[in-house]
Design a protein around this motif. Sequence first.
Motif, PDB file in Angstrom:
ATOM      1  N   VAL A  37      44.655  20.132  53.523  1.00  0.00           N
ATOM      2  CA  VAL A  37      44.820  21.777  54.128  1.00  0.00           C
ATOM      3  C   VAL A  37      45.499  21.441  55.050  1.00  0.00           C
ATOM      4  O   VAL A  37      45.880  21.967  55.237  1.00  0.00           O
ATOM      5  N   VAL A  38      44.899  21.052  55.996  1.00  0.00           N
ATOM      6  CA  VAL A  38      45.483  20.700  57.337  1.00  0.00           C
ATOM      7  C   VAL A  38      46.157  19.401  57.399  1.00  0.00           C
ATOM      8  O   VAL A  38      47.592  19.741  58.303  1.00  0.00           O
ATOM      9  N   ASN A  39      46.702  18.767  56.284  1.00  0.00           N
ATOM     10  CA  ASN A  39      48.041  17.801  56.755  1.00  0.00           C
ATOM     11  C   ASN A  39      49.376  18.704  56.187  1.00  0.00           C
ATOM     12  O   ASN A  39      50.061  18.515  56.567  1.00  0.00           O
ATOM     13  N   LYS A  40      49.435  19.450  55.625  1.00  0.00           N
ATOM     14  CA  LYS A  40      49.956  20.507  55.742  1.00  0.00           C
ATOM     15  C   LYS A  40      50.382  21.556  56.815  1.00  0.00           C
ATOM     16  O   LYS A  40      51.792  21.752  56.939  1.00  0.00           O
ATOM     17  N   ARG A  41      49.826  21.647  58.221  1.00  0.00           N
ATOM     18  CA  ARG A  41      50.277  21.754  59.613  1.00  0.00           C
ATOM     19  C   ARG A  41      50.193  23.430  59.664  1.00  0.00           C
ATOM     20  O   ARG A  41      51.495  23.717  59.991  1.00  0.00           O
ATOM     21  N   PRO A  42      49.503  23.877  59.329  1.00  0.00           N
ATOM     22  CA  PRO A  42      49.513  25.654  58.609  1.00  0.00           C
ATOM     23  C   PRO A  42      48.913  26.061  60.867  1.00  0.00           C
ATOM     24  O   PRO A  42      48.796  25.525  61.188  1.00  0.00           O
ATOM     25  N   GLU A  43      49.235  27.023  60.728  1.00  0.00           N
ATOM     26  CA  GLU A  43      48.646  28.090  62.104  1.00  0.00           C
ATOM     27  C   GLU A  43      47.877  28.490  61.087  1.00  0.00           C
ATOM     28  O   GLU A  43      47.202  29.638  62.336  1.00  0.00           O
ATOM     29  N   LEU A  44      47.801  28.761  60.040  1.00  0.00           N
ATOM     30  CA  LEU A  44      46.338  29.572  59.044  1.00  0.00           C
ATOM     31  C   LEU A  44      46.318  29.751  57.779  1.00  0.00           C
ATOM     32  O   LEU A  44      47.352  28.776  57.327  1.00  0.00           O
ATOM     33  N   VAL A  45      45.223  29.445  57.993  1.00  0.00           N
ATOM     34  CA  VAL A  45      45.060  29.284  56.253  1.00  0.00           C
ATOM     35  C   VAL A  45      43.696  30.976  55.978  1.00  0.00           C
ATOM     36  O   VAL A  45      42.744  31.236  56.826  1.00  0.00           O
ATOM     37  N   ALA A  46      44.417  31.424  55.139  1.00  0.00           N
ATOM     38  CA  ALA A  46      44.083  32.276  54.506  1.00  0.00           C
ATOM     39  C   ALA A  46      43.444  32.161  53.141  1.00  0.00           C
ATOM     40  O   ALA A  46      43.649  31.548  52.693  1.00  0.00           O
ATOM     41  N   VAL A  47      41.817  32.898  52.945  1.00  0.00           N
ATOM     42  CA  VAL A  47      41.488  32.531  52.744  1.00  0.00           C
ATOM     43  C   VAL A  47      40.295  33.601  50.863  1.00  0.00           C
ATOM     44  O   VAL A  47      40.160  34.790  52.393  1.00  0.00           O
ATOM     45  N   GLN A  48      40.412  33.507  50.058  1.00  0.00           N
ATOM     46  CA  GLN A  48      39.949  34.464  49.487  1.00  0.00           C
ATOM     47  C   GLN A  48      38.464  34.493  49.360  1.00  0.00           C
ATOM     48  O   GLN A  48      37.677  36.013  49.230  1.00  0.00           O
ATOM     49  N   TYR A  49      37.753  33.356  49.100  1.00  0.00           N
ATOM     50  CA  TYR A  49      36.203  33.841  49.135  1.00  0.00           C
ATOM     51  C   TYR A  49      35.393  32.519  50.113  1.00  0.00           C
ATOM     52  O   TYR A  49      35.782  31.981  50.807  1.00  0.00           O
ATOM     53  N   GLU A  50      34.579  33.456  50.460  1.00  0.00           N
ATOM     54  CA  GLU A  50      34.442  33.202  52.202  1.00  0.00           C
ATOM     55  C   GLU A  50      33.197  31.814  52.217  1.00  0.00           C
ATOM     56  O   GLU A  50      33.199  30.792  52.567  1.00  0.00           O
TER      57      GLU A  50
END
Length: 342
Positions: free
Chosen positions: A104-117
């Motif tokens: 996930v972090v290797n894509k260098r996003p500014e936001l991670v949008a999550v369905q399940y906590e």
Amino acid sequence: MNLIRSMLVAVSGLSAGYAIADTTADTTGYPLTLDNCGKQISFPAAPNGTVTIGQSATEILYALGMGDQVLATSVWFTPVLPPFSELNASVERIADNDPSFESVVNKRPELVAVQYEWHVGATGSVGTREQFDDLGIATYIMPADCDTKDNTTGGDGMRTAAFSPDHVYKGIAELAEIFDMQPAGEALIESLETREADAVATAAQLDLPDDLSAVFWFSSPDTGVAPFVAGQLGAPGYMMKTLGIRNVIQSDEEWPTVDWETIARANPDVIVIAHMDRRRYPADDVAAKRAFLQSDPVTREMQAVQNGHIIEMDAHAMSATMRTIFGLETLADALSGMSFER
């Protein structure tokens, strides 16, 4: 109307919603601060680049016209909604199920949008919100998975109050605000609310028994063991209550395991089974579900099996997502073709 046709009709309704978007809707004032699943999150500007962990967040962003901001996706149960097939094919899928934190972090996003906590939370299987914070990556969890829900109990969590589509609409509105896409958010919500009202109106015209009962079977670690069935307060519980159906499962857990002997004693009138592409468990396969119900000496005696009252439903509609409205339509549609004698 079969499952695929129901989905196509539902999606065409969403597409129509964009044409009536209110172009005078408020714009986002940055910095934006929101309370999200017990955590305050802030955005100095619209995020540039998002990784989604969960099909629900992915499809909502696509529907808001933010597909070009999605760097990668993960956690899929069923094919993407048809209007987004071409778009989705161009987006990297880093995992069908749980992605690694590194991927996930290797894509260098500014936001991670999550369905399940349980994917990104206090004991997240992918990572904690603090881990992402340390790297300057914002996290947004869909409110439908934490509003009126306690995810500290393990498993799929425990509902503290009944799910409502309002929790889905809240997530749509907040994602639209985060990306300054309020007109698209308002149009999507309006379209879903209209479809919800139409499904309820359709069901109201049906001559259903007052004591009609059902069980929703999502999956099982194997076909012969206790299945994961829907508790009374989740998305399937909302569908059943809205259409006047009694859930034979009275647990407040999101997806409790209940043995088949107990379900057979309750003898539901209708069995709703999840249709999905995921193959984490043998019983993910809808054909395996049907074969088990019709061959097992306990389940084959249930009246729903003997009467052919088995409904296939998109698995993602059984989760607290915008597809829940499509599931409501699927259920109302299927019941209209069934006869119940008392």
